[in-house]
Design a protein around this motif. Structure first.
Motif, PDB file in Angstrom:
ATOM      1  N   CYS A  58       0.829  -1.204   0.000  1.00 11.79           N
ATOM      2  CA  CYS A  58       0.000   0.000   0.000  1.00 11.79           C
ATOM      3  C   CYS A  58       0.868   1.261   0.000  1.00 11.79           C
ATOM      4  O   CYS A  58       0.640   2.182  -0.784  1.00 11.79           O
ATOM      5  CB  CYS A  58      -0.913  -0.036   1.215  1.00 11.79           C
ATOM      6  SG  CYS A  58      -1.963   1.396   1.406  1.00 11.79           S
ATOM      7  N   ARG A  62       1.283   4.023  -3.082  1.00  6.75           N
ATOM      8  CA  ARG A  62       1.016   5.447  -2.825  1.00  6.75           C
ATOM      9  C   ARG A  62       2.228   6.297  -3.201  1.00  6.75           C
ATOM     10  O   ARG A  62       2.096   7.345  -3.824  1.00  6.75           O
ATOM     11  CB  ARG A  62       0.677   5.640  -1.345  1.00  6.75           C
ATOM     12  CG  ARG A  62       0.673   7.067  -0.901  1.00  6.75           C
ATOM     13  CD  ARG A  62      -0.713   7.569  -0.595  1.00  6.75           C
ATOM     14  NE  ARG A  62      -0.652   8.912  -0.048  1.00  6.75           N
ATOM     15  CZ  ARG A  62      -0.653  10.015  -0.811  1.00  6.75           C
ATOM     16  NH1 ARG A  62      -0.712   9.930  -2.101  1.00  6.75           N
ATOM     17  NH2 ARG A  62      -0.606  11.203  -0.257  1.00  6.75           N
ATOM     18  N   ARG A  66       0.646   7.324  -6.617  1.00  6.87           N
ATOM     19  CA  ARG A  66      -0.336   8.268  -6.078  1.00  6.87           C
ATOM     20  C   ARG A  66      -1.732   8.022  -6.656  1.00  6.87           C
ATOM     21  O   ARG A  66      -2.513   8.950  -6.860  1.00  6.87           O
ATOM     22  CB  ARG A  66       0.065   9.714  -6.353  1.00  6.87           C
ATOM     23  CG  ARG A  66       1.419  10.088  -5.856  1.00  6.87           C
ATOM     24  CD  ARG A  66       1.342  10.583  -4.457  1.00  6.87           C
ATOM     25  NE  ARG A  66       2.639  11.096  -4.036  1.00  6.87           N
ATOM     26  CZ  ARG A  66       3.103  10.960  -2.834  1.00  6.87           C
ATOM     27  NH1 ARG A  66       2.385  10.366  -1.924  1.00  6.87           N
ATOM     28  NH2 ARG A  66       4.272  11.429  -2.517  1.00  6.87           N
ATOM     29  N   LYS A  68      -5.309   6.555  -6.253  1.00  3.48           N
ATOM     30  CA  LYS A  68      -6.318   6.040  -5.333  1.00  3.48           C
ATOM     31  C   LYS A  68      -7.052   4.857  -5.960  1.00  3.48           C
ATOM     32  O   LYS A  68      -7.349   3.869  -5.287  1.00  3.48           O
ATOM     33  CB  LYS A  68      -7.315   7.136  -4.974  1.00  3.48           C
ATOM     34  CG  LYS A  68      -8.348   6.698  -3.965  1.00  3.48           C
ATOM     35  CD  LYS A  68      -9.219   7.848  -3.516  1.00  3.48           C
ATOM     36  CE  LYS A  68     -10.163   7.378  -2.425  1.00  3.48           C
ATOM     37  NZ  LYS A  68     -10.946   8.485  -1.871  1.00  3.48           N
ATOM     38  N   THR A  71      -4.835   1.618  -5.806  1.00  3.88           N
ATOM     39  CA  THR A  71      -4.748   1.141  -4.427  1.00  3.88           C
ATOM     40  C   THR A  71      -6.076   0.539  -3.979  1.00  3.88           C
ATOM     41  O   THR A  71      -6.108  -0.495  -3.319  1.00  3.88           O
ATOM     42  CB  THR A  71      -4.337   2.285  -3.486  1.00  3.88           C
ATOM     43  OG1 THR A  71      -3.145   2.887  -3.984  1.00  3.88           O
ATOM     44  CG2 THR A  71      -4.089   1.778  -2.080  1.00  3.88           C
ATOM     45  N   TYR A  83      -6.436   2.891   0.617  1.00  4.32           N
ATOM     46  CA  TYR A  83      -5.818   4.179   0.298  1.00  4.32           C
ATOM     47  C   TYR A  83      -5.873   5.097   1.516  1.00  4.32           C
ATOM     48  O   TYR A  83      -4.907   5.792   1.829  1.00  4.32           O
ATOM     49  CB  TYR A  83      -6.535   4.814  -0.892  1.00  4.32           C
ATOM     50  CG  TYR A  83      -5.936   6.119  -1.332  1.00  4.32           C
ATOM     51  CD1 TYR A  83      -4.831   6.128  -2.188  1.00  4.32           C
ATOM     52  CD2 TYR A  83      -6.452   7.329  -0.905  1.00  4.32           C
ATOM     53  CE1 TYR A  83      -4.258   7.329  -2.601  1.00  4.32           C
ATOM     54  CE2 TYR A  83      -5.899   8.523  -1.313  1.00  4.32           C
ATOM     55  CZ  TYR A  83      -4.800   8.515  -2.163  1.00  4.32           C
ATOM     56  OH  TYR A  83      -4.239   9.704  -2.565  1.00  4.32           O
ATOM     57  N   SER A  86      -3.184   4.340   3.879  1.00  3.22           N
ATOM     58  CA  SER A  86      -1.880   4.860   3.439  1.00  3.22           C
ATOM     59  C   SER A  86      -1.754   6.345   3.745  1.00  3.22           C
ATOM     60  O   SER A  86      -0.679   6.813   4.116  1.00  3.22           O
ATOM     61  CB  SER A  86      -1.657   4.588   1.948  1.00  3.22           C
ATOM     62  OG  SER A  86      -2.486   5.408   1.156  1.00  3.22           O
ATOM     63  N   MET A  87      -2.849   7.083   3.621  1.00  5.36           N
ATOM     64  CA  MET A  87      -2.824   8.508   3.952  1.00  5.36           C
ATOM     65  C   MET A  87      -2.605   8.707   5.453  1.00  5.36           C
ATOM     66  O   MET A  87      -1.823   9.575   5.865  1.00  5.36           O
ATOM     67  CB  MET A  87      -4.129   9.176   3.513  1.00  5.36           C
ATOM     68  CG  MET A  87      -4.339   9.194   2.014  1.00  5.36           C
ATOM     69  SD  MET A  87      -3.116  10.166   1.141  1.00  5.36           S
ATOM     70  CE  MET A  87      -3.540  11.793   1.712  1.00  5.36           C
ATOM     71  N   GLU A  90       1.049   7.896   6.237  1.00  8.70           N
ATOM     72  CA  GLU A  90       1.945   8.968   5.796  1.00  8.70           C
ATOM     73  C   GLU A  90       1.863  10.178   6.723  1.00  8.70           C
ATOM     74  O   GLU A  90       2.882  10.776   7.082  1.00  8.70           O
ATOM     75  CB  GLU A  90       1.578   9.369   4.364  1.00  8.70           C
ATOM     76  CG  GLU A  90       2.575  10.279   3.709  1.00  8.70           C
ATOM     77  CD  GLU A  90       2.281  10.496   2.246  1.00  8.70           C
ATOM     78  OE1 GLU A  90       2.257  11.673   1.841  1.00  8.70           O
ATOM     79  OE2 GLU A  90       2.077   9.509   1.525  1.00  8.70           O
TER      80      GLU A  90
END
Length: 103
Positions: A58, A62, A66, A68, A71, A83, A86-87, A90
């Protein structure tokens, strides 16, 4: 790795390689068996466990694409985390680095 995971790894090793020799398994198919074991554990827990294979895939998707949509497709197929995860990962990583930085 708990006892049931070790039993699963041992079982999959004998199925995939046809041998119980651990050195042979490590040399030939060690990573494949670990990834299969993580997929089985994820399926058995209905994706509640966050396992290294799924988190790393994942995060890599990303970082590289990048996307979405990509993912989300892989997440729905059970190959990676979402997704949104993953945000969150991060963001948490960035906050942790900010806290470590001297003022």
């Amino acid at each position: 790795m708990n006892c049931s995971q070790k039993h699963l790894v041992h079982f999959l090793s004998s199925v995939v390689t046809g041998t119980l020799d651990e050195e042979s398994v490590r040399r030939r198919r060690g990573w494949s068996i670990r990834y299969i074991t993580q997929d089985v554990c994820r399926a058995a827990t209905n994706s509640k466990w966050k396992l290294p294979k799924h988190i790393l895939l994942c995060a890599t998707l990303r970082h590289l694409y990048r996307s979405k949509q990509l993912t989300t497709i892989l997440s729905r197929l059970g190959h990676s985390e979402t997704y949104d995860f993953s945000m969150e990962l991060e963001t948490a990583t960035a906050k942790a680095f900010d806290e470590m930085r001297p003022t």
